[in-house]
Design an enzyme around this catalytic site. Structure first.
Site, PDB file in Angstrom:
ATOM      1  N   THR A 205       0.796  -1.028   0.026  1.00  0.00           N
ATOM      2  CA  THR A 205       0.172  -0.034  -0.074  1.00  0.00           C
ATOM      3  C   THR A 205       0.914   1.221  -0.092  1.00  0.00           C
ATOM      4  O   THR A 205       2.197   1.072   0.484  1.00  0.00           O
ATOM      5  CB  THR A 205      -0.796   0.169   1.255  1.00  0.00           C
ATOM      6  OG1 THR A 205      -1.516  -1.174   1.428  1.00  0.00           O
ATOM      7  CG2 THR A 205      -1.720   1.108   1.307  1.00  0.00           C
TER       8      THR A 205
ATOM      9  N   ARG B 205     -12.688  -8.536  -3.193  1.00  0.00           N
ATOM     10  CA  ARG B 205     -12.080  -8.218  -1.931  1.00  0.00           C
ATOM     11  C   ARG B 205     -11.703  -6.786  -1.816  1.00  0.00           C
ATOM     12  O   ARG B 205     -11.150  -6.092  -2.615  1.00  0.00           O
ATOM     13  CB  ARG B 205     -11.013  -9.065  -1.525  1.00  0.00           C
ATOM     14  CG  ARG B 205     -10.185  -8.793  -0.160  1.00  0.00           C
ATOM     15  CD  ARG B 205      -8.850  -8.210  -0.140  1.00  0.00           C
ATOM     16  NE  ARG B 205      -8.314  -7.995   0.939  1.00  0.00           N
ATOM     17  CZ  ARG B 205      -7.393  -7.304   1.315  1.00  0.00           C
ATOM     18  NH1 ARG B 205      -6.866  -6.413   0.556  1.00  0.00           N
ATOM     19  NH2 ARG B 205      -6.704  -7.163   2.542  1.00  0.00           N
TER      20      ARG B 205
ATOM     21  N   GLY C 238      -9.675  -4.044   1.278  1.00  0.00           N
ATOM     22  CA  GLY C 238      -9.082  -4.099   2.473  1.00  0.00           C
ATOM     23  C   GLY C 238      -9.135  -2.973   3.187  1.00  0.00           C
ATOM     24  O   GLY C 238     -10.311  -2.103   3.046  1.00  0.00           O
ATOM     25  N   ASP C 239      -8.263  -2.453   3.976  1.00  0.00           N
ATOM     26  CA  ASP C 239      -8.285  -1.257   4.806  1.00  0.00           C
ATOM     27  C   ASP C 239      -8.280   0.057   4.145  1.00  0.00           C
ATOM     28  O   ASP C 239      -8.669   1.051   4.766  1.00  0.00           O
ATOM     29  CB  ASP C 239      -7.598  -1.515   6.110  1.00  0.00           C
ATOM     30  CG  ASP C 239      -6.088  -1.716   5.586  1.00  0.00           C
ATOM     31  OD1 ASP C 239      -5.684  -2.166   4.702  1.00  0.00           O
ATOM     32  OD2 ASP C 239      -5.251  -0.656   6.159  1.00  0.00           O
TER      33      ASP C 239
ATOM     34  N   THR D  62      -1.502  -6.300   6.891  1.00  0.00           N
ATOM     35  CA  THR D  62      -2.623  -6.868   6.768  1.00  0.00           C
ATOM     36  C   THR D  62      -3.753  -6.351   7.021  1.00  0.00           C
ATOM     37  O   THR D  62      -4.291  -6.042   8.055  1.00  0.00           O
ATOM     38  CB  THR D  62      -2.554  -8.164   7.655  1.00  0.00           C
ATOM     39  OG1 THR D  62      -1.752  -7.713   8.899  1.00  0.00           O
ATOM     40  CG2 THR D  62      -1.558  -9.263   7.150  1.00  0.00           C
TER      41      THR D  62
END
Length: 330
Positions: A197, A225, A227-228, A250
């Site tokens: 990222t 999917r 993610g954050d 993660t």
């Protein structure tokens, strides 16, 4: 690596993971330091000219997206289906205004699209084709899907697919590609295990904060999917009362702990310093949920924190009037 000063400042990250000196040669290391220095200098100039923190982080992250060394924009990783899905978020600490996009496949600079959502819609998060259609109407640069391709990321995806691998993260891989690819496309760490990222945080001369985060996701991820990175409070957060934060790691662990906001809350409600709050979240809280990675954070006084619990994190900061500082290892 932390620093304090009330000068306008920008900090960036380019991912975290198993970044080992033994897996990197001098040319690769120099390529990363040179890229980060150029990006920091561009953000620093905006701040030195009296520009906003929002403009500085937008510029820095768009440049990270355009650099194939990093997993965002050009050089994004592949999904399980061999496609690209990009996510990004941006937040203005002065107003708590925010914008985000997720699962877009044709937006050259997702961070600029996220800012478009913030400034031109009544929403915060738009996804997929609807997001692309909206930002295109407001002038976003759309590209064909093959724009995001690099040989390094394609080879990484093939290894993951052939091994039935899932969630191979972008800064922990073998260096088997080294020597076969241009230096600009070789990750100086094992790219299959790197948390890919990118992000930027800044404080401007007016004391306003901003944060921006962008990602290509994780290698061989399931289609759809998220993610954050595009989730406000998880991978991106900014509030003038506390701090601006951009995370890498993660994603599911950062989502479970609402990691970026947790730093802000610890500062606001418990009176912790930026450094203490960031260290507790990264070194104590995230590992409880198998969370690996790190983050960059800055407060209105110009204090900077860059903690990570992996072997390395591409990171740096630049204060107005001083030379940029970049680092990779612990």
């Amino acid at each position: 690596m932390s620093t304090s000063n009330n000068t306008a400042t920008i900090a960036i990250h380019g991912g975290a993971g198993t970044i080992l000196r033994s897996a990197m040669n001098t040319e690769q290391e120099r390529a990363y330091h040179d890229a980060m220095t150029e990006i920091l200098s561009a953000g620093q100039k905006i701040l030195a000219d009296g520009g906003s923190a929002l403009d500085a982080v937008s510029k820095a992250v768009s440049m990270l997206e355009d650099c194939p060394l990093f997993n965002a924009g050009k050089g994004a990783v592949y999904t399980h289906a061999g496609t690209h899905e990009l996510d990004a978020a941006i937040m203005d600490g002065a107003t708590l205004a925010a914008g985000a996009i997720a699962n877009v496949a044709h937006v050259r600079n997702p961070i600029l699209a996220a800012r478009t959502v913030m400034e031109h819609s009544e929403h915060i998060l738009l996804v997929g084709a609807g997001a692309e259609e909206f930002v295109a109407r407001h002038g976003a640069d759309l590209v064909e899907a093959d724009y995001f391709h690099t040989e390094a990321r394609h080879a990484q995806w093939l290894r993951a697919r052939d091994q039935e691998g899932m969630l191979l993260l972008d800064h922990d891989a073998t260096s088997q590609a080294a020597g076969k690819l241009p230096a600009a496309e070789i990750a100086p760490i094992d790219p299959d295990n790197k948390f890919g990222t990118v992000g930027a945080v800044a404080v401007d001369m007016h004391g306003n904060l901003a944060a921006a985060t962008s990602t290509g996701g994780i290698t061989n991820k399931r289609v759809g999917r998220v993610g954050d990175s595009p989730l406000i409070g998880a991978g991106c957060y900014a509030n003038n009362r506390t701090a601006a934060i951009s995370a890498t790691g993660t994603g599911e662990a950062f989502m479970r702990t609402v990691a970026a906001y947790d730093i802000s809350a610890r500062m606001e409600y418990a009176g912790l310093s930026l450094q203490d709050a960031a260290e507790i979240v990264v070194m104590d809280l995230l590992p409880l949920y198998k969370g690996r990675g790190g983050l960059i954070a800055i407060d209105a006084q110009g204090n900077v924190a860059l903690p990570f619990n992996t072997e390395g994190m591409y990171r740096g900061y630049a204060k107005v009037g001083a030379a940029p500082v970049t680092a990779i290892y612990k």
